[in-house]
Design an enzyme around this catalytic site. Structure first.
Site, mmCIF file in Angstrom:
data_model
loop_
_atom_site.group_PDB
_atom_site.id
_atom_site.type_symbol
_atom_site.label_atom_id
_atom_site.label_comp_id
_atom_site.label_asym_id
_atom_site.label_seq_id
_atom_site.Cartn_x
_atom_site.Cartn_y
_atom_site.Cartn_z
ATOM 1 N N LYS A 69 0.913 -1.207 0.001
ATOM 2 C CA LYS A 69 0.110 0.053 0.096
ATOM 3 C C LYS A 69 1.027 1.173 -0.152
ATOM 4 O O LYS A 69 0.914 2.068 0.968
ATOM 5 C CB LYS A 69 -0.960 -0.080 1.129
ATOM 6 C CG LYS A 69 -2.005 -0.993 1.193
ATOM 7 C CD LYS A 69 -2.847 -1.221 2.319
ATOM 8 C CE LYS A 69 -4.088 -2.103 2.206
ATOM 9 N NZ LYS A 69 -4.687 -2.225 3.478
ATOM 10 N N GLY A 119 -1.651 0.628 8.705
ATOM 11 C CA GLY A 119 -2.017 1.887 8.398
ATOM 12 C C GLY A 119 -2.264 2.679 9.482
ATOM 13 O O GLY A 119 -1.954 3.867 9.709
#
Ligand SMILES: Nc1ncnc2c1ncn2[C@@H]1O[C@H](COP(=O)(O)OP(=O)(O)O)[C@@H](O)[C@H]1O
Ligand SMILES: O=C(OP(=O)(O)O)[C@H](O)COP(=O)(O)O
Length: 397
Positions: free
Chosen positions: A201, A378
């Site tokens: 990501k 994240g």
């Protein structure tokens, strides 16, 4: 910051919407790692034992506002039922007839799971009104809300951010536990403080680096994240994962690291493969000499040693993102090497992220070799930045 917990809610006989993170890796309909489902069980079990009617909602993958059977949560309902030891009713939509019907028939102590929240465009919409309209429908299914999807608390999504504003709410046990550990990393971490970043990501996670550079002593970059840095230094990266539109930003990070004396460590060699596949032909090449027709799928042996040496004297380590495509055995060595360096280290070590945690288990490494394995990658990174996360802010009193 203070958040109400499950003990502050009177849940008996009431419909409780639980936002969980059940975003697990799937191979077809087979769940290849059920860690996030297991992590969600204690909160759901507590609610069941207290006589609530439990309505679980979650996302899976990134279907982008459209129903797509590839991202159905149905297999997760089955696994959740096995882990809870009771049936989990599955609604085939999120806020439609199936969801309303399923929720209406729930008895005290029963559990239902709604279909993937991200089938609904309102869930992730940047338009506040569109998100709010969907949030109203979702909140309409329940009387109380419990935020327990730690891996998604950095997302300003309807189920994470807007719904808690519409219902009496509390944080679930997983969110409380995760925050408690991560707090230790933000309040004077012992030094050297090293962050290891990898994974795929790239665009999402590049954003946290500017802030991390003000906090850490060393930043090790591997996985799919490394190639944008190598390219920014002027090297060719062949067909490797690349965030072309963020090269300028990454050049800025390289300069800032140099100015601040942060040791920013990049791979010196990689496994360069002919194609993306488990049996792909590959060679070890210098990170500065990746052939145009190859893609880097793991860090190489010299990089594994280099990273291990940078971790050896660390006192605090946070690691997010596999060092390579660990799902393929041939490209799992870099991830194993970093995991082993953390396991042997005397530092306070935290691994975060759905796939990073899955990698630790797939490689059969001892989970108790780490101080904490977080369900959020994240989310943890943004917490470490010191940012107010939407899903935590919404749960505050
Ligand atoms: N060099 C690479 N090229 C492509 N994908 C990679 C590379 N290194 C790691 N990955 C992939 O990154 C994925 C995990 O990334 P990410 O979701 O960011 O991690 P996490 O879930 O731990 O936060 C894994 O599926 C892995 O195969
Ligand atoms: O897998 C997740 O995050 P992670 O890969 O950073 O651990 C969460 O479920 C959030 O998913 P998202 O990054 O698609 O919003």
């Amino acid at each position: 910051m203070s958040m109400r917990t499950l003990d502050d809610l009177d849940v008996k006989g009431r419909r409780v919407l639980v936002r969980a993170d059940l975003n697990v890796p799937l191979d077809g309909e087979t769940i290849t790692d059920d860690g996030r489902i297991r992590a969600s069980v204690p909160t759901i079990k507590t609610l069941v034992e207290r006589g609530a009617k439990v309505v679980v909602c979650a996302h899976l993958g990134r279907p982008k506002g459209k129903a797509d059977p590839k991202y159905s949560l149905r297999p997760v309902a089955g696994r959740l039922g096995e882990l809870l030891g009771q049936e989990v009713a599955f609604a085939t939509d999120v806020v439609g007839d199936s969801a309303r019907g399923t929720v209406e028939t729930l008895q005290d102590g029963e559990v239902a799971l709604l279909e993937n929240l991200r089938y609904e465009p309102g869930e992730e919409s940047k338009d506040d009104a569109e998100r709010a309209a969907f949030a109203e429908k979702l909140a309409g299914l329940a009387e109380l809300y419990v935020g327990d999807g730690f891996g998604a608390v950095h997302r300003k999504h309807a189920s994470v951010y807007d719904v808690p504003g519409l219902l009496p709410h509390a944080a679930g046990g997983l969110v409380v536990a995760e925050v408690e550990v991560l707090k230790k990393l933000t309040e004077s971490p012992e030094r050297p403080y090293v962050v290891v970043l990898g994974g795929a990501k790239v665009s999402d996670k590049l954003g946290v680096i500017a802030n991390l550079l003000t906090k850490v002593d060393r930043l090790l970059i591997g996985g799919g994240m490394a190639y944008t840095f190598l390219k920014a230094q002027g090297y060719e990266v062949g067909k490797s994962l690349l965030q072309e539109d963020q090269l300028d930003q990454v050049r800025g990070f390289l300069n800032t690291a140099a100015e601040r004396g942060v040791d920013l460590v990049l791979p010196v060699d990689v496994l360069a493969a002919v194609t993306f596949g488990a049996d792909a032909e590959h060679d070890v090449v210098a990170a500065t000499e990746i052939p145009a027709d190859r893609e880097g799928l793991d860090i190489g042996p010299r990089t594994r040693e280099l990273f291990a040496s940078k971790l050896a004297d660390a006192r605090t380590v946070f690691w997010n993102g596999p060092m390579g495509v660990f799902e393929f055995d041939a490209f799992s060595g870099g991830t194993r090497a970093v995991a082993e360096a953390l396991i042997t280290s005397e530092a306070f070590t935290v691994v975060g992220g759905g796939d990073s945690a899955a990698a630790v288990r797939k490689l059969e490494l001892p989970e108790d070799g780490f101080s904490h394995i977080s369900t959020g990658g994240g989310a943890s990174l943004e917490y470490l930045e010191g940012k107010a996360l939407p899903g935590l802010a919404a749960l505050e009193d």
